[in-house]
Design a protein around this motif. Structure first.
Motif, mmCIF file in Angstrom:
data_model
loop_
_atom_site.group_PDB
_atom_site.id
_atom_site.type_symbol
_atom_site.label_atom_id
_atom_site.label_comp_id
_atom_site.label_asym_id
_atom_site.label_seq_id
_atom_site.Cartn_x
_atom_site.Cartn_y
_atom_site.Cartn_z
ATOM 1 N N PHE A 179 0.830 -1.203 0.000
ATOM 2 C CA PHE A 179 0.000 0.000 0.000
ATOM 3 C C PHE A 179 0.868 1.258 0.000
ATOM 4 O O PHE A 179 1.847 1.354 0.729
ATOM 5 C CB PHE A 179 -0.915 0.021 1.224
ATOM 6 N N ASP A 180 0.470 2.224 -0.809
ATOM 7 C CA ASP A 180 1.199 3.489 -0.892
ATOM 8 C C ASP A 180 0.632 4.547 0.040
ATOM 9 O O ASP A 180 1.339 5.483 0.422
ATOM 10 C CB ASP A 180 1.168 4.030 -2.329
ATOM 11 N N ASN A 181 -0.644 4.404 0.385
ATOM 12 C CA ASN A 181 -1.317 5.423 1.187
ATOM 13 C C ASN A 181 -2.108 4.776 2.312
ATOM 14 O O ASN A 181 -2.535 3.615 2.202
ATOM 15 C CB ASN A 181 -2.270 6.248 0.319
ATOM 16 N N PRO A 182 -2.324 5.512 3.394
ATOM 17 C CA PRO A 182 -3.121 4.977 4.503
ATOM 18 C C PRO A 182 -4.602 4.975 4.154
ATOM 19 O O PRO A 182 -5.017 5.646 3.191
ATOM 20 C CB PRO A 182 -2.828 5.960 5.639
ATOM 21 N N PRO A 183 -5.423 4.255 4.888
ATOM 22 C CA PRO A 183 -6.865 4.227 4.606
ATOM 23 C C PRO A 183 -7.538 5.535 4.979
ATOM 24 O O PRO A 183 -7.109 6.234 5.899
ATOM 25 C CB PRO A 183 -7.367 3.081 5.486
ATOM 26 N N ALA A 184 -8.592 5.863 4.246
ATOM 27 C CA ALA A 184 -9.357 7.074 4.539
ATOM 28 C C ALA A 184 -10.728 6.760 5.115
ATOM 29 O O ALA A 184 -11.302 7.581 5.823
ATOM 30 C CB ALA A 184 -9.514 7.912 3.268
ATOM 31 N N THR A 185 -11.248 5.574 4.822
ATOM 32 C CA THR A 185 -12.566 5.182 5.311
ATOM 33 C C THR A 185 -12.455 3.899 6.125
ATOM 34 O O THR A 185 -11.479 3.151 6.002
ATOM 35 C CB THR A 185 -13.549 4.949 4.149
ATOM 36 N N ASP A 186 -13.476 3.635 6.899
ATOM 37 C CA ASP A 186 -13.485 2.441 7.731
ATOM 38 C C ASP A 186 -13.478 1.175 6.878
ATOM 39 O O ASP A 186 -12.777 0.208 7.174
ATOM 40 C CB ASP A 186 -14.711 2.467 8.641
ATOM 41 N N GLU A 187 -14.242 1.195 5.802
ATOM 42 C CA GLU A 187 -14.298 0.040 4.904
ATOM 43 C C GLU A 187 -12.923 -0.253 4.308
ATOM 44 O O GLU A 187 -12.463 -1.404 4.287
ATOM 45 C CB GLU A 187 -15.306 0.306 3.787
ATOM 46 N N GLU A 191 -10.281 -3.602 4.910
ATOM 47 C CA GLU A 191 -9.763 -4.347 3.757
ATOM 48 C C GLU A 191 -8.238 -4.400 3.799
ATOM 49 O O GLU A 191 -7.622 -5.439 3.514
ATOM 50 C CB GLU A 191 -10.232 -3.684 2.460
ATOM 51 N N MET A 192 -7.612 -3.278 4.165
ATOM 52 C CA MET A 192 -6.156 -3.217 4.241
ATOM 53 C C MET A 192 -5.623 -4.004 5.434
ATOM 54 O O MET A 192 -4.529 -4.597 5.370
ATOM 55 C CB MET A 192 -5.696 -1.758 4.341
ATOM 56 N N SER A 193 -6.379 -4.026 6.525
ATOM 57 C CA SER A 193 -5.904 -4.647 7.766
ATOM 58 C C SER A 193 -5.579 -6.128 7.577
ATOM 59 O O SER A 193 -4.576 -6.624 8.119
ATOM 60 C CB SER A 193 -6.956 -4.480 8.868
ATOM 61 N N LYS A 194 -6.419 -6.833 6.845
ATOM 62 C CA LYS A 194 -6.199 -8.268 6.649
ATOM 63 C C LYS A 194 -4.887 -8.522 5.904
ATOM 64 O O LYS A 194 -4.090 -9.387 6.300
ATOM 65 C CB LYS A 194 -7.374 -8.886 5.893
ATOM 66 N N THR A 195 -4.655 -7.744 4.853
ATOM 67 C CA THR A 195 -3.423 -7.903 4.074
ATOM 68 C C THR A 195 -2.196 -7.533 4.901
ATOM 69 O O THR A 195 -1.168 -8.237 4.862
ATOM 70 C CB THR A 195 -3.481 -7.024 2.810
ATOM 71 N N ILE A 196 -2.287 -6.458 5.644
ATOM 72 C CA ILE A 196 -1.171 -6.016 6.485
ATOM 73 C C ILE A 196 -0.822 -7.075 7.524
ATOM 74 O O ILE A 196 0.351 -7.394 7.748
ATOM 75 C CB ILE A 196 -1.511 -4.668 7.168
ATOM 76 N N LEU A 303 -12.659 7.914 8.668
ATOM 77 C CA LEU A 303 -14.027 8.375 8.872
ATOM 78 C C LEU A 303 -15.020 7.228 8.755
ATOM 79 O O LEU A 303 -14.808 6.282 7.999
ATOM 80 C CB LEU A 303 -14.384 9.452 7.850
ATOM 81 N N GLY A 304 -16.099 7.341 9.520
ATOM 82 C CA GLY A 304 -17.192 6.392 9.395
ATOM 83 C C GLY A 304 -18.036 6.723 8.181
ATOM 84 O O GLY A 304 -17.709 7.606 7.380
ATOM 85 N N SER A 305 -19.161 6.040 8.038
ATOM 86 C CA SER A 305 -19.998 6.206 6.843
ATOM 87 C C SER A 305 -20.614 7.593 6.746
ATOM 88 O O SER A 305 -20.998 8.034 5.663
ATOM 89 C CB SER A 305 -21.102 5.144 6.829
#
Length: 434
Positions: A179-187, A191-196, A303-305
């Motif tokens: 990943f090049d950038n951190p997550p911006a949304t909770d979703e 998704e990134m957490s599992k791969t990390i 951010l949340g939804s």
């Protein structure tokens, strides 16, 4: 979420935000050595304010004596007929002290309150309606901060200083996971957490308390009229089942779920790919591991939804029984104005509730900084435009939050049926609201 609630507590001597506690009541510490007097309001023929007002703060002395005494001196010079007597209350005695004083009719004229205490006193009718009394300055403040003081649709305080969370993230851990950038949304974060986790062994998103997560994602805790629980919905059930899946996959460690982990240590040990907290705490990582700090950068909060960030607010309220109500309201406006808030922010790592103060170079200069803490300060100020205090505007919100979180933990840790947990939490919350 839990770490967010503790941010200002840590910054201001572990005493300032969201932890309700009762203790043995004592007389407030009088910072100016003045005796309590009958505070009858007197006005001269020109309508000039005269008289004495008492100002209670929560554990701000002696750390901020110089600042607060300076503000009081300036106010008194501009309002020569008014005497302000500052008294400081230990935070662990504040709830008992203020509620007892309000019941007895001798609450201080001006009171520094966290949102929890404020809602209890507002519900009792003990505070002045600031939508009316301070209508001339209302638009100076961030809307979300002003609304934090509302109970049943009425604002009973002027917001003072704030805290919110931004993200400190490990660039190298994210890069290792692709990943090049951190997550911006909770979703995106989940998704990134599992791969990390699979590629680095580090955790990404975690969850402890859910009482902030629900409203940030469009699930209200109570009905609009504050009379019944509103979180027992198909959407809430889906969220809890989702978290249970993540927990069973090993993506949510018990220590984080139960807020038992030392989060800055975990981040410094590269057990966490990111940490959401107040930017003033980022340098704890630098103290623990300069190498990891150098690998890090800052980003806005996930951010949340609803697309809103969460803030914590300290408020200034005025007693409805103040005999010097005009002077008390004037002082509440004065101590929370943009000039005085900006000065306070330069002394301690807090955020202002006044829009103009947040636009000052003191905050904006960090936009291109290489220092995560400085950049984080910029992001935290920028987030205030869309930030809200997600604490529900009912007087017993602390107990409600506790019930919801405990039932959520039972699902995660004890395999309690999610629907049963929601049903049980709903019943307990409805009983509390009665």
């Amino acid at each position: 979420m839990k770490n967010f609630k503790k941010t200002i507590v840590l910054v201001l001597c572990m005493v300032l935000i969201f932890t309700t506690a009762c203790g043995k009541s004592e007389e407030p510490k009088d910072q100016q050595g003045a005796d309590k007097t009958d505070k009858e309001q007197v006005s001269d023929k020109e309508g000039k304010m005269e008289g004495e007002i008492t100002f209670w703060t929560l554990s701000l002395s002696p750390t901020f004596d110089d600042y607060l005494n300076g503000v009081i001196d300036s106010f008194e010079k501009e309002n020569t007929g008014v005497k302000v007597v500052w008294q400081d209350i230990p935070f662990d005695q504040a709830e008992q002290q203020t509620l007892a004083a309000a019941s007895a009719g001798n609450l201080a004229d001006v009171v520094n309150l966290n949102t929890d205490f404020l809602k209890k006193l507002g519900a009792l009718g003990a505070l002045v309606n600031m939508d009316e009394a301070a209508s001339d300055v209302k638009d100076d403040y961030f809307e979300g901060a002003w609304n934090a003081g509302k109970v049943n649709g009425t604002a009973y305080a002027i917001p003072w200083y704030l805290s919110n969370s931004v993200m400190l993230y490990n660039k190298e851990l994210l890069k290792k996971a692709g990943f090049d950038n951190p997550p911006a949304t909770d979703e995106e974060a989940w998704e990134m957490s599992k791969t990390i986790y699979e590629k680095t062994g580090a955790y990404g998103n975690t969850v402890g308390d859910i009482h902030l997560y629900f409203p940030m994602n469009g699930i209200p805790l109570v009905s609009e009229d504050g009379t019944k629980a509103a979180f027992n919905t198909p959407e809430a059930l889906e969220k809890i089942k989702f978290f249970k899946e993540k927990y069973d996959e090993g993506l949510i460690p018990d220590e984080m779920l139960l807020s038992q982990a030392n989060v800055p240590e975990w981040y410094a040990q590269e057990k966490l790919a990111w940490w959401q907290t107040g930017p003033q705490l980022f340098r704890q990582v630098k103290d623990l591991s300069p190498e990891v700090y150098d690998k890090s950068d800052a980003a806005p909060a996930i951010l949340g939804s609803l697309g809103k960030s969460s803030m914590a607010v300290m408020n200034v309220a005025v007693s409805a029984k103040s005999k010097n109500q005009d002077a008390a309201v004037a002082f509440a406006k004065y101590i929370t104005n943009g000039k005085n808030q900006l000065e306070f922010c330069k002394i301690v790592s807090i955020l202002p509730s006044v829009i103009e103060a947040a636009e000052d170079e003191f905050f904006t200069k960090g936009e291109d900084s290489d220092d995560p803490a400085e950049k984080g300060k910029y992001y935290s100020a920028q987030q205030l435009e869309n930030a809200e205090d997600f604490f529900v505007p009912v007087e017993n919100i602390s107990q409600i939050n506790k019930v919801i979180n405990e039932e959520f933990h039972k699902v995660m840790l004890d395999n309690k049926d999610p629907q049963k947990a929601l049903d049980d939490a709903e019943k307990q919350v409805n009983d509390l609201l009665k």
